[in-house]
Design an enzyme around this catalytic site. Structure first.
Site, PDB file in Angstrom:
ATOM      1  N   GLU A   1      -6.533  -7.708  -0.955  1.00 23.94           N
ATOM      2  CA  GLU A   1      -7.148  -7.595   0.372  1.00 23.94           C
ATOM      3  C   GLU A   1      -8.628  -7.284   0.219  1.00 23.94           C
ATOM      4  O   GLU A   1      -9.015  -6.154  -0.072  1.00 23.94           O
ATOM      5  CB  GLU A   1      -6.486  -6.510   1.225  1.00 23.94           C
ATOM      6  CG  GLU A   1      -5.083  -6.847   1.681  1.00 23.94           C
ATOM      7  CD  GLU A   1      -4.530  -5.839   2.684  1.00 23.94           C
ATOM      8  OE1 GLU A   1      -5.337  -5.072   3.269  1.00 23.94           O
ATOM      9  OE2 GLU A   1      -3.305  -5.808   2.874  1.00 23.94           O
TER      10      GLU A   1
ATOM     11  N   GLU B   1       0.820  -1.212   0.000  1.00 23.78           N
ATOM     12  CA  GLU B   1       0.000   0.000   0.000  1.00 23.78           C
ATOM     13  C   GLU B   1       0.859   1.270   0.000  1.00 23.78           C
ATOM     14  O   GLU B   1       0.500   2.279   0.620  1.00 23.78           O
ATOM     15  CB  GLU B   1      -0.954  -0.004   1.204  1.00 23.78           C
ATOM     16  CG  GLU B   1      -1.972  -1.134   1.152  1.00 23.78           C
ATOM     17  CD  GLU B   1      -3.037  -1.040   2.245  1.00 23.78           C
ATOM     18  OE1 GLU B   1      -2.790  -0.357   3.260  1.00 23.78           O
ATOM     19  OE2 GLU B   1      -4.106  -1.645   2.070  1.00 23.78           O
TER      20      GLU B   1
END
Length: 891
Positions: free
Chosen positions: A260, A191
């Site tokens: 995710e 991320e």
């Protein structure tokens, strides 16, 4: 990477489901196979795949739990297990590596391979994961000149060493796909796109370097970056979110991956608990595959436990249950696990059509209704089902994205009713086998059953005392005081206020600051005359501050970088001022983590003195790290002579900064074990030297829970539960950490609690319920993969069924409720409706009582027809008990 179109022939279709079941060699791993990708999907051994992945973090469970977690993931329909690699656990001291116990990464990967599943290894090495310091070892912040996650030579050097270490280890252990191992993908960074802008050009250069460094390791499998829209050409950029059906990678040559899928959320101390309805979760997954996705991972499929001091910050709790399909204790969470299992089976029925097409053909069915059709050489306009010959395969997803209204749509000449916010899956473009909003899976009601009080006394209510000849109760607690004074030979004195982590190196939550304050007669007269009190003032503080004056606790402050104004009371003359700084998990997210630190920031002073404020940074301070009990390791040696233990009286007044210990025997059976620490305040606990984590009995706000409607976009504030109760009172004690008898429990209590009310409990699903109607679809197991002669879904008996199952080692002891007709209510609140078959209870009891599992047809042929012309529903509530303890007491 390969970026070519796949042309799948009729004969390849015939062998498709044989090929994807890879032949296992004698070592229980795969025959070597290559992994590449094109614009549609991963290509495994020359075949595109639609992949379901289960997120499991190996350190959040014990190695003894791993095989069962992996097996339940596979049974639930997963093809892949995904995990982070936790740098802080593997290199706790610079240059000293650890791969044992809960950090035995090689063992975990091999267990995944032995199960026949693949593995996606997310090396990072920054992981976030609500893990202490984001997975970075704290020593990293002490490397001279270091700045994390940017174009910084010291950081890149350490990162490259660790990433290389992990890739080399996997290669040496023959765990990569081309070696016959289960690893099909790696991940570098995590991320980073969320914070890249914080570093300017250095961020861009670092991202490019990280990708190049990873590829240069020549691992032979694809690499991904999540939330990285500028990922380089040879790195797959992936989505992390609650919904990823609209995600597109940054190149048409890359497939659509969802690394995710947040099926719940994490929890903070003092917060309510998250819950994501399975109807919405299934909707999100179905929409993802409907709109072209090919790899989807549940974050988390099993969340587990933040044992020890591994929970991140600020203020993340010890449980990492995450409302996952498998709960913290390793038990199935129903109906989430079961409904998703059905979803996965439906998607697998569509897999041949999904991999055969580079993209779907889109049909608008209504204002908020749409279809995506996958199949060879389809032409939607004017087509009818007869177009699909023996060498074509058609699968379709019909979606109703209206949040309120059910819709009836026409598709290929047939009518289909779609509940709001749902997707119907048609593996043959004709028959619906699954709808995301129609849940047939059973519901579990889990309890933590009181089986063993740690103290037996007549004052304890009788209903809480469950006497068990195999598990005698401990009859005593011992106690010792943690000194609020200097005891360490390693303490030191310097002028000024030092930053918390620079002193503790995160070896303990606790850092003591000692100094002396002189108070004159004039100061006391000034306070009395003006009716004011002196106060400790700190510009900014995290996470917990305790202020002691002359050995007495004066006040406490809790917060994340909050201002402190704590009134204090001094005596005339010299006073000892002690500031105790505590961490409750280090920051795990954001840019410049190395700067975040802990303890105090800004000006620190005493206000209210006659001659003005006193700057405390100009004083001499003595520093002491940790607790004396920690230093003496009293949690591992119950009879340490250097620590003074006394018997604890039953009527003892709750005491702050106190150690308690006792011994207990393990409960019989195999059910997971929990400690109920609801009678305590805040502290830490150990069992047989194993640190089960921090505890804190802090209550969540009473409001914010309310009703839960699955319809509409989910966020972490929706469908909250447990409002007005302590965030966590049960703490997992893995069975592997217990002996049959004489287990040492040690508790350090900071704020005052009653250890006599601590108890051992067994976690289990004692109540199971289900509600299935004639309008539900037949169980997925009744649909064969394909009817190879006509490419239509083959059906045998298409009657809907109810499936009931107790957890392993349990049987159904009784049927508490059963009604076939028009029952009302929900689990534990069922009632009969106007229509009810009188034989409902006897039919269900005969089918299920005394068994671990049973199937019941939803059919008039079984129950009779109590009300013609009405759609009947069967509702059942059954009770499960341990099959090994016939005399087991339950309440």
């Amino acid at each position: 990477m390969i970026s070519s179109r796949l042309k799948i022939s009729f004969f390849q279709f015939l062998s498709f489901h044989l090929i994807i079941q890879f032949t296992l060699i004698s070592s229980n791993f795969f025959e070597p196979f290559n992994v590449t990708y094109d614009q549609r999907a991963l290509i495994i051994d020359a075949h595109r795949r639609m992949l379901i992945s289960a997120g499991i973090h190996y350190p959040r469970a014990t190695p003894e739990m791993w095989p069962d977690l992996i097996a339940k993931s596979k049974e639930g329909g997963a093809d892949v297990v995904q995990t982070y690699v936790f740098w802080s656990g593997h290199e706790p001291v610079k240059g000293q590596y650890y791969f044992e116990g809960r950090y035995d990464l090689v063992k975990f990967v091999k267990l995944v391979g032995e199960s026949g599943l693949y593995l996606h290894l997310r090396i990072g090495p920054y992981v976030c994961a609500e893990w202490n310091f984001g997975g970075f070892p704290v020593w990293l912040r002490d490397v001279p000149g270091i700045v994390f996650r940017t174009d910084n030579a010291p950081f890149k050097e350490e990162m490259q060493k660790f990433v290389t270490k992990i890739v080399d280890l996997m290669r040496e252990e023959m765990l990569l796909s081309w070696q016959g191992g289960p690893i099909i993908m790696f991940q570098i960074e995590n991320e980073y796109g969320n914070i890249e802008h914080s570093f300017g050009q250095g961020g861009k250069e670092y991202m490019t370097w990280a990708a190049g460094m990873a590829l240069a390791l020549d691992a032979g499998v694809p690499w991904v970056m999540c939330k990285q829209t500028d990922a380089p050409e040879n790195i797959i950029d992936a989505c992390n979110a609650y919904y990823c059906d609209g995600f597109k990678p940054n190149s048409p040559k890359k497939p659509i991956f969802w690394t995710e899928d947040w099926d719940g959320w994490y929890t903070t101390w003092g917060g309510s608990l998250p819950h994501r309805p399975v109807e919405d979760l299934a909707f999100a997954v179905a929409r993802f595959f409907q709109r072209g996705g090919s790899f989807q991972n549940y974050y988390m499929y099993f969340g587990g436990t933040n044992f020890g001091r591994t929970s991140g910050g600020p203020f993340y709790i010890t449980s990492y249950d995450y409302d996952a399909p498998i709960d913290e204790y390793g038990l199935l969470s129903e109906p989430k696990w079961g409904h998703l299992k059905d979803l996965h089976a439906a998607i697998k029925l569509c897999e041949p059509a999904l991999v055969a097409a580079d993209s779907a053909q889109y049909i608008k069915l209504g204002p908020k209704q749409e279809a995506h059709v996958y199949g060879g050489n389809l032409h939607i306009q004017g087509m009818d089902f007869s177009q699909f010959g023996s060498q074509s395969r058609c699968s379709a997803f019909l979606a109703n994205i209206d949040e309120r209204q059910t819709a009836t749509v026409r598709f290929l000449g047939q009518s289909f009713t779609l509940p709001p916010w749902s997707v119907s899956i048609l593996p043959d473009c004709r028959n619906t086998v699954f709808n995301t909003a129609k849940v047939a899976a059973q519901t579990h009601i889990k309890t933590a059953e009181y089986v063993l009080p740690l103290f037996s006394n007549s004052s304890v209510p009788a209903r809480f005392i469950v006497r068990n000849e195999d598990s005698p109760q401990s009859t005593s607690w011992m106690t010792a005081k943690e000194p609020i004074s200097l005891w360490s030979e390693e303490n030191f004195t310097v002028k000024g206020i030092l930053e918390h982590l620079n002193v503790t190196k995160d070896e303990s939550d606790y850092l003591w600051y000692f100094t002396r304050i002189y108070v004159s007669d004039d100061d006391i007269a000034f306070w009395e005359k003006n009716k004011v009190s002196p106060a400790v003032s700190i510009d900014s503080m995290r996470d917990v501050l305790r202020v002691f004056i002359n050995g007495q606790l004066t006040g406490s402050v809790v917060g994340h970088w909050v201002k402190v104004v704590q009134p204090v009371q001094f005596q005339k003359g010299y006073n000892e001022l002690v500031l105790l700084s505590q961490t409750v998990g280090l920051q795990n997210y954001g840019a410049f983590l190395e700067r975040d630190g802990a303890g105090f920031k800004g000006q620190i002073k005493l206000t209210g003195f006659k001659n003005g404020d006193m700057d405390l940074s100009n004083l001499l301070w003595t520093y002491q790290v940790g607790l004396k009990g920690e230093f003496l390791k009293v949690h591992t040696t119950g009879d340490n002579e250097k620590f003074e233990w006394f018997d604890l009286a039953v009527d003892a007044i709750p005491s702050t900064f106190t150690w308690y210990k006792t011994f207990f025997d393990a409960p019989a059976g195999d059910d997971p074990v929990a400690l109920d620490l609801g009678s305590m305040g805040k502290g830490q606990a150990w069992v047989n030297g194993h640190h089960i984590g921090r505890y804190w009995t802090i209550v969540s706000p009473k409001d914010g829970c309310g009703s839960c409607d699955y319809r509409g976009a989910y966020n972490s504030g929706k469908c909250r539960t447990n409002c007005g109760n302590p965030t966590q009172t049960w703490y997992h004690v893995p069975r592997a950490w217990l002996k049959a008898s004489n287990n040492l429990l040690v508790v350090f209590e900071e704020t005052g609690g009653n250890p006599f009310e601590i108890s051992v409990k067994l976690r289990s699903a004692k109540v199971i319920c289900a509600q299935v109607s004639e309008s539900h679809y037949p169980p997925l197991r009744k649909w064969s993969q394909t009817d190879l002669t006509g490419w239509n879904i083959s059906r045998n008996d298409m009657t809907p069924e109810m499936h009931l199952k107790c957890q392993d080692g349990h049987i159904m002891s009784s049927v508490e409720f059963a009604s076939y007709g028009t029952p009302k209510g929900s689990c534990q609140k069922f009632s009969r409706g106007n229509c009810h078959a009188t034989n409902s209870s006897s039919v269900v009891t005969k089918a299920c009582q005394g068994k671990n599992s049973c199937n019941i047809a939803i059919s008039n042929a079984l129950f009779g027809d109590p009300c013609r012309g009405v759609i009947k529903t069967l509702a059942v509530e059954a009770r499960c008990i341990s099959s090994s303890n016939s005399g087991y007491s339950h309440y």
